[in-house]
Design a protein around this motif. Structure first.
Motif, mmCIF file in Angstrom:
data_model
loop_
_atom_site.group_PDB
_atom_site.id
_atom_site.type_symbol
_atom_site.label_atom_id
_atom_site.label_comp_id
_atom_site.label_asym_id
_atom_site.label_seq_id
_atom_site.Cartn_x
_atom_site.Cartn_y
_atom_site.Cartn_z
ATOM 1 N N GLU A 267 -41.788 -28.752 78.535
ATOM 2 C CA GLU A 267 -40.876 -29.560 78.513
ATOM 3 C C GLU A 267 -41.003 -30.303 80.061
ATOM 4 O OE1 GLU A 267 -37.062 -28.052 77.469
ATOM 5 O OE2 GLU A 267 -35.955 -29.317 78.648
ATOM 6 N N VAL B 265 -28.145 -25.754 81.909
ATOM 7 C CA VAL B 265 -28.830 -25.309 80.861
ATOM 8 C C VAL B 265 -30.154 -24.358 81.261
ATOM 9 C CG1 VAL B 265 -29.661 -26.151 78.631
ATOM 10 C CG2 VAL B 265 -27.676 -27.272 79.707
ATOM 11 N N VAL C 258 -42.353 -23.690 69.866
ATOM 12 C CA VAL C 258 -41.908 -25.122 69.568
ATOM 13 C C VAL C 258 -40.682 -25.270 69.370
ATOM 14 C CG1 VAL C 258 -42.622 -27.195 68.091
ATOM 15 C CG2 VAL C 258 -44.223 -25.335 68.562
ATOM 16 N N HIS C 259 -39.778 -24.665 68.552
ATOM 17 C CA HIS C 259 -38.236 -25.061 68.549
ATOM 18 C C HIS C 259 -37.714 -23.800 69.400
ATOM 19 C CE1 HIS C 259 -39.092 -28.016 65.722
ATOM 20 N NE2 HIS C 259 -39.800 -27.256 64.903
ATOM 21 N N LYS C 260 -37.339 -24.075 70.465
ATOM 22 C CA LYS C 260 -36.815 -23.201 71.388
ATOM 23 C C LYS C 260 -35.442 -22.654 71.071
ATOM 24 C CE LYS C 260 -36.856 -26.374 74.651
ATOM 25 N NZ LYS C 260 -37.353 -27.479 73.908
ATOM 26 N N SER C 261 -34.583 -23.423 70.465
ATOM 27 C CA SER C 261 -33.336 -22.993 69.899
ATOM 28 C C SER C 261 -33.523 -21.737 69.021
ATOM 29 C CB SER C 261 -32.313 -23.725 69.118
ATOM 30 O OG SER C 261 -32.173 -24.895 70.254
ATOM 31 N N VAL D 10 -32.405 -20.959 74.221
ATOM 32 C CA VAL D 10 -31.497 -22.022 74.985
ATOM 33 C C VAL D 10 -30.186 -21.470 75.067
ATOM 34 C CG1 VAL D 10 -30.787 -24.213 74.752
ATOM 35 C CG2 VAL D 10 -32.899 -23.988 73.758
ATOM 36 N N VAL E 13 -26.821 -22.908 77.074
ATOM 37 C CA VAL E 13 -26.177 -24.111 77.818
ATOM 38 C C VAL E 13 -24.875 -23.680 78.261
ATOM 39 C CG1 VAL E 13 -26.970 -25.776 76.043
ATOM 40 C CG2 VAL E 13 -24.918 -24.600 75.535
ATOM 41 N N MET F 294 -26.911 -30.055 83.438
ATOM 42 C CA MET F 294 -26.335 -30.159 82.044
ATOM 43 C C MET F 294 -25.851 -31.457 82.008
ATOM 44 S SD MET F 294 -24.151 -27.591 79.635
ATOM 45 C CE MET F 294 -22.679 -28.357 78.977
ATOM 46 N N GLU G 65 -26.427 -38.314 70.131
ATOM 47 C CA GLU G 65 -27.738 -37.666 70.065
ATOM 48 C C GLU G 65 -28.577 -38.423 69.134
ATOM 49 O OE1 GLU G 65 -27.569 -33.232 69.499
ATOM 50 O OE2 GLU G 65 -27.022 -33.448 71.909
ATOM 51 N N ASN H 215 -35.774 -35.061 71.699
ATOM 52 C CA ASN H 215 -34.674 -34.761 70.780
ATOM 53 C C ASN H 215 -33.939 -33.724 71.022
ATOM 54 O OD1 ASN H 215 -32.890 -34.637 68.200
ATOM 55 N ND2 ASN H 215 -34.298 -33.268 67.257
ATOM 56 N N PRO H 216 -32.661 -33.911 71.685
ATOM 57 C CA PRO H 216 -31.942 -35.308 71.710
ATOM 58 C C PRO H 216 -32.171 -36.336 72.605
ATOM 59 C CG PRO H 216 -30.629 -33.652 72.161
ATOM 60 C CD PRO H 216 -31.912 -33.022 72.019
ATOM 61 N N VAL I 95 -32.742 -35.011 76.926
ATOM 62 C CA VAL I 95 -32.515 -33.575 77.154
ATOM 63 C C VAL I 95 -33.401 -32.433 76.715
ATOM 64 C CG1 VAL I 95 -30.086 -33.687 77.882
ATOM 65 C CG2 VAL I 95 -30.681 -33.303 75.521
HETATM 66 P P1 ADP Z 1 -35.075 -27.257 70.779
HETATM 67 O O1 ADP Z 1 -36.486 -26.623 71.402
HETATM 68 O O2 ADP Z 1 -34.448 -26.142 70.052
HETATM 69 O O3 ADP Z 1 -35.042 -28.638 70.396
HETATM 70 P P2 ADP Z 1 -33.459 -28.591 73.059
HETATM 71 O O4 ADP Z 1 -34.121 -28.434 74.242
HETATM 72 O O5 ADP Z 1 -33.600 -29.771 72.267
HETATM 73 O O6 ADP Z 1 -34.399 -27.197 72.165
HETATM 74 O O7 ADP Z 1 -31.997 -27.645 73.056
HETATM 75 C C1 ADP Z 1 -31.301 -27.447 72.009
HETATM 76 C C2 ADP Z 1 -29.909 -28.240 72.392
HETATM 77 O O8 ADP Z 1 -29.380 -27.988 73.731
HETATM 78 C C3 ADP Z 1 -30.079 -29.756 72.648
HETATM 79 O O9 ADP Z 1 -30.203 -30.319 71.163
HETATM 80 C C4 ADP Z 1 -28.961 -30.102 73.339
HETATM 81 O O10 ADP Z 1 -27.676 -30.222 72.283
HETATM 82 C C5 ADP Z 1 -28.597 -29.097 74.066
HETATM 83 N N1 ADP Z 1 -29.321 -29.240 75.311
HETATM 84 C C6 ADP Z 1 -30.371 -29.008 75.958
HETATM 85 N N2 ADP Z 1 -30.681 -29.405 77.047
HETATM 86 C C7 ADP Z 1 -29.570 -29.846 77.497
HETATM 87 C C8 ADP Z 1 -29.227 -30.242 78.837
HETATM 88 N N3 ADP Z 1 -29.835 -30.585 79.985
HETATM 89 N N4 ADP Z 1 -27.939 -30.866 78.850
HETATM 90 C C9 ADP Z 1 -27.100 -30.747 77.757
HETATM 91 N N5 ADP Z 1 -27.484 -30.125 76.703
HETATM 92 C C10 ADP Z 1 -28.703 -29.954 76.407
#
Ligand code: ADP
Ligand code: MG
Length: 687
Positions: A8, A46, A55-58, A63, A65, A101, A107, A199-200, A211
């Protein structure tokens, strides 16, 4: 490993150079360092896992926040790493990224992928976790102008959320457009980046912030190279003499069928057969070189292994164009591929151009030329059909006979080892008999070049295309949202839109559209429509369908109303649709048509909707429709609705190439489709 995902942080660093706003961040590898870095960045922060395998961190619990203190940051570090290991014990943990954050915003998703035919494509749409569910995305093939980016942004269903919906303040559309432009440049300037998504991307009333950033790099990626090409002169497809190599008297053989279909050819035909002196009643020659006169075209039906030798003989005979019907080349595996290369080398040496191999060849009905083995040669007409499937040609040609549809040219492209879609397009572009072109495409290798050529052709003649493969399930397991959101089919549809090609799903639909477009005035220049009918019920339905399929039923200006009032009965509709009432005679229709024809500048198309009655038979109405069409350059379409008693009228319309539909909705659907596509075409640029 050729393909790899950047972290990232690396993604942010790259994107920032192209004007994409990103949060400030730091990377840490211990809980203590996390606490320190988080305090330095400033709370809230965050924290996210960094691992090339995740690949999909959540999904991996990677993740967290809204971290608001040092102790929380420490705890988050351990939690993130533990969840990630639990999610994928093999995953290599590179550390944790701590980011500012970003405040909440709308988004969106911005992405890019590399299409095998068209190269780099960018996508834009509603983002967040519901992207796959909403599928509210649009795409463009690069390069793209700022103006086109704006259209793209306004195309998504959720655009009102950007423009300001129900008292919500509008979002910063200009910033968004700049960011998309930056991202497009980023994608073009980094050839090794084959796929990415943001995304997003959060959009605010002022500004925006990415982000997340996922960038896939393929170090071995090689961009599509254009082959050098010289288009063949049109005369190549109108030979005076044809040799059939492998001509046979055995009805089981390809060489029989091909020669059989050529028997009607008005020029010279030379069967070549090394065992016989006569084939199907014609004198045969042992080799092509033993033919005493010049040969303009050779058709090869002998087995693949013999083709290189035969090609050599064609070279010695100085034959400019050779159709290779034979299969068993590139499509059949490694050996075939080698054979095809050998054949091509020989052809190049002698300056021979090749149709096929692995094809049916060509049919030019107006010239009585048919090199294929179709069951029966088609009639001459005004539609050109260029197909990547031989079987579809067989079927379509057979079906066309009954439908009384004629062709100006039919090309079976086969393996396209030399001549390809573009060569045939260039031919039909200048061919006087061709009024409309239908393409059946499975896949292209030179998408952008195709767009350049076809958009020029589409300016002159309507081009309708069927692209097979819309159902290809999600292609391969895509590593990014962008990959799964827009498949190759969507890219073709976008290419068609830009180039002014009319996409259709079904073969029958293709012919309906092509016949409509080939008719007088059939390539409408705008969407202003008039409906003339003798049926009140159909007048209302016509209004419904016109609206449904994007046609404008214009308001009649007072001067036209006044002219019509002079002879129409008081109780006519006084509006468009013009309901001339059930007792409308031939004369009443004719008078109305005359007024409308005199004001042809006010409308683009007229629909004449008639129903069966005893006052006016269908044939007399049809004759008036033909007269009307003769008096205006605009499109005149019949819709004779009813049973057998309308047949006489339909027949007359068909004879005069006036389009007619026996289903009212279909009438508006087909015309609407053509107009809609023309209005959206970038290359044509109608209002
Ligand atoms: P994933 O790999 O699951 O897509 P993301 O990096 O998109 O992970 O993070 C998941 C969610 O967390 C994002 O969709 C966003 O809503 C929130 N998020 C991530 N980074 C930030 C940030 N820097 N500031 C605010 N919200 C964030
Ligand atoms: Mg994300």
């Amino acid at each position: 490993m050729a393909k790899r995902m950047l972290s990232e942080a690396e993604g942010y660093d790259l994107l920032r150079e192209y004007g994409v706003p990103t949060p400030g961040f730091e990377i840490v590898t211990s809980a203590d360092a996390a606490a320190k870095a988080a305090s330095a960045i400033g709370f809230p922060v965050v924290m996210k896992i960094i691992s090339p395998q995740i690949v999909h961190k959540s999904d991996a619990g990677g993740v967290v926040v809204g971290i608001s203190g040092a102790a929380e940051a420490k705890k988050a570090f351990t939690q993130i790493v533990e969840s990630a290991i639990e999610y994928n014990p093999e995953a290599e943990i590179k550390g944790v990224i701590i980011e500012e954050m970003a405040k909440p915003g709308l988004e969106l998703i911005l992405g890019g992928k590399t299409d095998p035919a068209f190269g780099k494509v960018i996508t834009f749409g509603m983002g967040g976790t519901l992207v796959e569910l909403m599928k509210d995305v649009t795409l463009r093939i690069l390069p793209i102008s700022r103006e086109e980016i704006r259209t793209m942004v306004r195309e998504i269903n959720a655009y009102p959320l950007i423009a300001g919906y129900r008292g919500m303040k509008p979002r910063d559309e200009d910033a968004l457009i700049e960011i998309i432009a930056g991202v497009a440049t980023f994608f073009e300037e980094n050839p090794q980046v084959t796929e990415f998504d943001i995304n997003p991307m959060r959009l605010y009333e002022s500004g925006a912030c990415a982000v997340d950033a996922r960038v896939i790099v393929d170090d071995e990626y090689e961009p599509i190279v254009r082959k050098e090409r010289t288009f063949v002169p049109p005369e190549y497809f109108t030979p005076r003499s044809v040799a059939v190599i492998g001509a046979s008297s055995d009805p089981q053989k390809m060489g029989y069928a091909v020669l059989h279909n050529l028997l009607h050819f008005p020029g010279q035909i030379y069967p070549v057969n090394n065992k016989r002196t006569e084939v199907q009643g014609l004198k045969a020659y042992p080799t092509v070189t033993s033919i005493p006169n010049p040969v303009d075209l050779a058709v090869i039906t002998v087995p693949a292994v013999h083709v290189p030798r035969v090609m050599q003989e064609c070279g010695e005979k100085k034959i400019p164009l050779v159709v290779v019907i034979t299969a068993g080349f590139k499509e059949a595996g490694e050996e075939g591929k080698v054979l095809e290369e050998r054949m091509l080398d020989i052809a190049r040496h002698y300056n021979i151009r090749i149709v096929g191999p692995n094809c049916l060849g060509l049919i030019i009905p107006p010239r009585g030329l048919d090199t294929t083995y179709v069951h029966e040669s088609p009639e001459a007409g005004s539609i050109a059909f260029i197909s990547q499937s031989g079987a579809i040609i067989n079927t379509v040609v057979d079906w066309s006979l009954k439908q009384e549809i004629g062709f100006s040219a039919v090309f079976s492209v086969g393996n396209q080892s030399d001549l390809d879609f573009l060569d045939y397009l260039r031919f039909v572009e200048q061919d006087k008999s061709t009024k409309a072109i239908i393409l059946y495409i499975e896949q292209l290798t030179n998408g952008r070049e195709f767009m350049e050529v076809v958009s020029e052709v589409a300016k002159k003649k309507p081009v309708v295309a069927i692209k097979s493969g819309s159902s290809q399930k999600g292609q391969k397991a895509a590593s990014s949202h962008t990959g799964s959101l827009s498949g190759s089919y969507e890219v073709y549809m976008e290419a068609f839109r830009e180039a002014g090609v009319i996409p259709v799903r079904a073969l029958r639909g293709a012919f309906e559209v092509a016949e409509l477009c080939a008719s007088p005035g059939g390539y409408p220049k705008g969407r202003r429509a008039i409906v003339i009918t003798n049926a009140g019920g159909f007048a209302v339905l016509s209004s419904d369908y016109a609206e449904m399929y994007g046609l404008d039923l214009i308001d009649l200006p007072p001067e036209i109303l006044a002219e019509l009032n002079e002879f129409l009965p008081d109780y006519w509709s006084h509006a468009n649709p013009l309901d001339l009432l059930g007792d409308a005679s031939e004369k009443r229709f004719q008078q109305v048509f005359d007024v409308l024809a005199r004001h042809s500048d006010l409308w683009d198309m007229a629909f004449v909707v008639g129903f069966p009655n005893l006052v006016l038979d269908s044939e007399r109405l049809a004759r008036q429709i033909i007269n009307f069409s003769g008096k205006t350059e605009n499109l005149v379409v019949g819709s004779l609705l009813g049973g057998e008693c309308m047949d006489a009228g339909k027949k007359v319309l068909k004879e005069h190439q006036i389009p007619n539909f026996d289903d009212l909705e279909q009438t508006f659907k087909v015309v609407g489709r053509v107009v809609w596509q023309r209005c959206r075409a970038k290359s044509i640029g109608l209002p």
